[in-house]
Enzyme design. Structure first.
Site, PDB file in Angstrom:
ATOM      1  N   ARG A 100      40.884  82.971  24.862  1.00 50.56           N
ATOM      2  CA  ARG A 100      39.584  82.282  24.958  1.00 50.56           C
ATOM      3  C   ARG A 100      38.538  83.166  25.653  1.00 50.56           C
ATOM      4  O   ARG A 100      37.348  82.996  25.445  1.00 50.56           O
ATOM      5  CB  ARG A 100      39.744  80.984  25.765  1.00 50.56           C
ATOM      6  CG  ARG A 100      40.668  79.961  25.126  1.00 50.56           C
ATOM      7  CD  ARG A 100      40.788  78.734  25.997  1.00 50.56           C
ATOM      8  NE  ARG A 100      41.743  77.766  25.449  1.00 50.56           N
ATOM      9  CZ  ARG A 100      41.801  76.490  25.820  1.00 50.56           C
ATOM     10  NH1 ARG A 100      40.992  76.031  26.757  1.00 50.56           N
ATOM     11  NH2 ARG A 100      42.679  75.674  25.290  1.00 50.56           N
ATOM     12  N   GLU A 171      37.610  73.822  16.228  1.00 50.34           N
ATOM     13  CA  GLU A 171      36.924  73.048  17.265  1.00 50.34           C
ATOM     14  C   GLU A 171      35.979  73.957  18.056  1.00 50.34           C
ATOM     15  O   GLU A 171      36.224  75.157  18.189  1.00 50.34           O
ATOM     16  CB  GLU A 171      37.943  72.430  18.232  1.00 50.34           C
ATOM     17  CG  GLU A 171      37.310  71.487  19.252  1.00 50.34           C
ATOM     18  CD  GLU A 171      38.268  71.030  20.349  1.00 50.34           C
ATOM     19  OE1 GLU A 171      39.250  71.741  20.620  1.00 50.34           O
ATOM     20  OE2 GLU A 171      38.017  69.943  20.924  1.00 50.34           O
TER      21      GLU A 171
HETATM   22  C1  LIG Z   1      41.178  70.122  27.207  1.00 53.56           C
HETATM   23  C2  LIG Z   1      42.144  69.872  28.335  1.00 53.56           C
HETATM   24  C3  LIG Z   1      43.395  69.174  27.844  1.00 53.56           C
HETATM   25  O1  LIG Z   1      44.144  70.050  27.025  1.00 53.56           O
HETATM   26  C4  LIG Z   1      45.513  69.926  27.366  1.00 53.56           C
HETATM   27  N1  LIG Z   1      46.164  71.201  27.026  1.00 53.56           N
HETATM   28  C5  LIG Z   1      45.689  72.434  27.269  1.00 53.56           C
HETATM   29  N2  LIG Z   1      46.562  73.353  26.807  1.00 53.56           N
HETATM   30  C6  LIG Z   1      47.606  72.666  26.259  1.00 53.56           C
HETATM   31  C7  LIG Z   1      48.813  73.046  25.624  1.00 53.56           C
HETATM   32  N3  LIG Z   1      49.124  74.342  25.466  1.00 53.56           N
HETATM   33  N4  LIG Z   1      49.650  72.076  25.175  1.00 53.56           N
HETATM   34  C8  LIG Z   1      49.320  70.766  25.339  1.00 53.56           C
HETATM   35  N5  LIG Z   1      48.189  70.342  25.941  1.00 53.56           N
HETATM   36  C9  LIG Z   1      47.356  71.287  26.388  1.00 53.56           C
HETATM   37  C10 LIG Z   1      45.511  69.633  28.861  1.00 53.56           C
HETATM   38  O2  LIG Z   1      46.702  68.992  29.224  1.00 53.56           O
HETATM   39  C11 LIG Z   1      44.326  68.706  28.957  1.00 53.56           C
HETATM   40  O3  LIG Z   1      44.762  67.406  28.618  1.00 53.56           O
END
Ligand SMILES: CC[C@H]1O[C@@H](n2cnc3c(N)ncnc32)[C@H](O)[C@@H]1O
Length: 483
Positions: A100, A171
């Site tokens: 990112r 997105e």
């Molecule tokens: C925008 C933030 C959200 O994205 C979720 N998130 C970020 N990276 C991952 C990931 N690698 N796997 C599952 N959920 C993820 C995080 O838990 C939060 O709810």
């Protein structure tokens, strides 16, 4: 190139493309004409825009998780589990934080380390490093459409590789992936980076390949008033359609009061269509996405399921096309595949129980909708005035003036003068208005609702209410009542 909403000219796009594809070795794998043919051979069941529009026609609310891990085989296993055991209607590929920030060398180190320690050492899938062929393995191994989810201010190379890799949805946006995700990146630069991304999608669309674009609705995900996230969503929708995007999913992050959230979901497509048409655009298809609570979660898994269920209920009653699902591990970190799948199953249980129910249009609901529409129009009309009709120019000037102001944003380009707080029913209102272009009627409404909460709680409205609200849901409440 000068900042303008107008469609990027081919020479400028080609000039940038040369630099973008040279940013990492895998850029060489991208061949646009070949990628168009690859997309045309995808079954319709894997095309995001097609399934979304089907859902909109049938009044279905779909469920989609977030998920991504460092290595390809583990990522395939994870997504397959979420599809088969979770019942995900759409799948993500959540990209890691190094990618990112365009830090591909560190992403590579994370891949190497993950291989040596046998578990994911990245918080997402490093798609740029893995390259086009690996992305195609993700798309080919799943039955449902797959979307790239991330938080990338300069997302040009990631788009080139993942779209050539067969992903049919992407997105983000020049505001929504800057303000909440970066401290020191100018809004002008990220609007331009994302105009490249949207122009690339436009070029696919011109070849008959539909790629869905989803601006990131929740922004900082912390008490963001609906009119502020709607204003950003409309601006990113206009910027995208101006570059040739057709399939547009506008997003909104749950605030927690049901009437306000349903009003937000009803008004988001309305206000977006109103401004797209006002600005002369006609060729677009709008759907909506509701993000389950993006703020702090309870550690206790049973309580977390309660928050997830409440988000599912609001999405269903607000007739969102899609709901982004949380997991019971939200307060802990990256969820296990089992926890992630459980969040989807909880959500789908609620969606199916509520699919035949509609929230009646009451006076209160109509009032909330009117407030959101009036506030959002006030912001957008000021943006267009500042930009002398050009919404891109107006957006940069609006942030400089605090006309758009996102609460709790890290970006130094955000004024940070407003303060949101809940009223006594938990709806998000404004305690401090900063330079938002709201008239006295709107301001009086917010002040009265918060004053009423103060009377209910026996305390003067203050910053303490904001702090209490930020921690409230994690502590099992909605409104941050004093102890
Ligand atoms: C925008 C933030 C959200 O994205 C979720 N998130 C970020 N990276 C991952 C990931 N690698 N796997 C599952 N959920 C993820 C995080 O838990 C939060 O709810």
């Amino acid at each position: 190139m000068e900042l303008t909403v107008k469609q990027m000219d081919p020479e400028e796009f080609a000039r940038q493309r040369k630099d973008v594809l040279a940013q990492w070795a895998t850029g060489k794998e991208v061949n646009f004409e070949e990628a168009v043919e690859y997309h045309k051979n995808l079954p319709k069941s894997k095309v995001f825009a097609h399934k979304l529009e089907e859902g909109k026609r049938q009044g279905i609310t779909y469920a989609q998780p977030r998920a991504g891990v460092a290595l390809l085989n583990e990522h395939l296993e994870l997504l397959r589990y979420l599809q088969d055991e979770g019942g995900a209607d759409f799948l993500p590929t959540t990209i890691d934080s190094y990618t990112r920030q365009n830090r591909y060398a560190e992403a590579q180190a994370g891949i190497d380390e993950s291989r040596s320690v046998g578990r994911s050492m990245l918080n997402g899938f490093p798609a740029v490093n893995h390259g086009v062929a690996a992305c195609r393995q993700v798309v080919e191994n799943m039955q449902v459409p797959v979307q790239v989810r991330h938080g990338t201010p300069d997302a040009r190379l990631l788009a080139e590789i993942t779209l050539a890799g067969g992903f049919t949805a992407y997105e983000g946006g020049g505001i929504s992936y800057n303000i909440p995700y970066a401290k020191d990146v100018s809004i002008e630069s990220t609007i331009k980076y994302w105009q490249y991304v949207d122009r690339l999608v436009g070029l696919y669309e011109e070849k008959g390949v539909s790629i869905n674009r989803e601006p990131f609705g929740p922004l900082t995900g912390t008490l963001v008033p609906p009119s502020i996230s709607h204003a950003v969503a409309v601006i990113e929708g206009v910027l995208a359609v101006a570059q040739g995007v057709r399939s547009l999913t506008l997003g909104y992050g749950q605030c927690g009061n049901l009437l306000q959230d349903v009003a937000a979901l009803h008004t988001l497509p309305m206000i977006t269509e109103e401004y797209l048409k006002k600005l002369g655009y006609t060729n677009f298809n709008i759907t909506t996405v509701f993000h389950q609570w993006m703020g702090g979660f309870p550690q206790d898994e049973a309580k977390a399921y309660g928050v997830i269920s409440w988000g599912a209920a609001a999405a269903a009653l607000g007739k969102a096309t899609k709901v982004i699902v949380k997991s019971p591990h939200e307060a802990l970190g990256i969820p296990t595949k089992e926890a992630n799948a459980a969040g989807i199953r909880t959500t789908k249980q609620i969606l199916s129980m509520l699919k035949d129910q509609t929230l009646p249009m009451t006076e209160e609901l109509a009032f909330e909708e009117k407030m959101i529409i009036n506030e959002t129009r006030a912001i957008l009309d000021k943006v267009l005035e500042l930009g002398e009709g050009d919404i891109a120019v107006g957006t940069v000037r609006a942030f400089q003036a605090g006309v758009i102001d996102v609460p709790f944003a890290p970006s130094r380009f955000n004024a940070g003068k407003i303060l949101p707080a809940r009223d006594s029913q938990g709806a998000v209102r404004l305690l401090e208005f900063g330079n938002l272009p709201f008239g006295t009627e709107i301001k009086k409404f917010h002040q009265e609702r918060i004053a009423q909460r103060g009377r209910d709680e026996g305390r003067d409205p203050s910053f303490q209410m904001v702090i209490d609200d930020i921690y409230a849901i994690g502590k099992g409440m909605l409104v941050g009542r004093p102890r």
